[in-house]
Design a protein around this motif. Structure first.
Motif, short mmCIF file in Angstrom:
data_model
loop_
_atom_site.label_atom_id
_atom_site.label_comp_id
_atom_site.label_asym_id
_atom_site.label_seq_id
_atom_site.Cartn_x
_atom_site.Cartn_y
_atom_site.Cartn_z
N ARG A 176 9.57 1.01 24.46
CA ARG A 176 9.00 0.99 25.81
C ARG A 176 10.11 0.75 26.85
N ARG A 177 11.00 -0.16 26.57
CA ARG A 177 12.08 -0.46 27.52
C ARG A 177 12.96 0.77 27.72
N ARG A 178 13.30 1.46 26.64
CA ARG A 178 14.14 2.65 26.75
C ARG A 178 13.46 3.73 27.59
N TRP A 222 8.61 -2.75 21.56
CA TRP A 222 9.10 -3.27 22.84
C TRP A 222 10.39 -2.57 23.26
N MET A 223 11.23 -2.26 22.30
CA MET A 223 12.49 -1.58 22.59
C MET A 223 12.24 -0.12 23.00
N ALA A 261 13.01 3.16 31.37
CA ALA A 261 14.27 3.22 32.12
C ALA A 261 14.61 4.64 32.56
N GLN A 269 4.37 3.68 33.39
CA GLN A 269 3.56 3.16 32.31
C GLN A 269 2.44 4.15 31.95
#
Length: 202
Positions: free
Chosen positions: A136-138, A133-134, A141, A147
């Motif tokens: 993907r978030r990085r 999850w981290m 951004a 996606q």
């Protein structure tokens, strides 16, 4: 000389970890930086890349967006480009190792270490990893990232779980900078001091 291969999937924090190794006094060969140099203004590969994909280079070097459009999703075109680039990067890597042959520890920062067979040419492997999850978030951004594009990139990379399984050491980047820096310093101290097998946990 102990050659430590450093790798990690997109968004895992590999560049940050490589900088930590440099700050600890360890020479680091950055394969991506070598590619940028070869493709930058006056780069050795500009003419050959332009011949393969007209309109993808200019005074500022390779137009990475245009080149990406030319090869992304085209396995044959990507293969031709890689056969052009990889020998030059390998030559830069050999020169780096010669320059630092008196050092006990050096790092080869290679994003596709497993995918392109670089793991065979290192003594130990360190994988930089963070929760999915981290990651993907990085990555999402980043400017221009989507996606769908992230999914395509991940499809070309060895899964993080497989990288961690094959690693000698895992360097976490999801628990705060202090934890990551402590892990790097611990590895540097142990690998610089003791030849042979490192006895720490992976």
């Amino acid at each position: 000389m102990m050659i430590l291969g450093l790798t990690g999937s997109i968004g895992m924090g590999k560049s940050t970890v490589a900088a930590m190794f440099r700050a600890a006094g360890v020479p680091v060969f950055d394969a991506d930086a070598e590619v940028h140099r070869l493709q930058g203004p006056g780069g050795r590969l500009l003419a050959a890349i332009e011949a393969l994909h007209p309109g993808t280079t200019g005074p500022g070097g390779v137009d990475r967006v245009a080149l990406g459009r030319a090869v992304f999703g085209d396995a044959a075109a990507l293969g031709r480009l890689e056969r052009l680039i990889h020998p030059q990067v390998a030559a830069g890597q050999r020169a780096f190792l010669r320059r630092h042959r008196a050092r006990r520890l050096v790092v080869l920062d290679i994003p596709l270490l497993f995918e392109k067979g670089g793991w065979r040419r290192v003594d130990r492997i360190a994988v930089v990893s963070a929760p999915a999850w981290m990651q993907r978030r990085r990555v999402l951004a980043r400017p221009g990232m989507t996606q769908a594009r992230l999914a395509r990139i991940l499809a070309l990379q060895t899964p993080d779980a497989e990288k961690r399984r094959r690693a000698d050491f895992v360097i976490p980047t999801g628990r705060g900078m202090a934890t990551t820096r402590a892990r790097v310093r611990h590895l540097v101290a142990c690998l610089s001091r003791t030849p042979g097998r490192y006895e720490g946990d992976a």
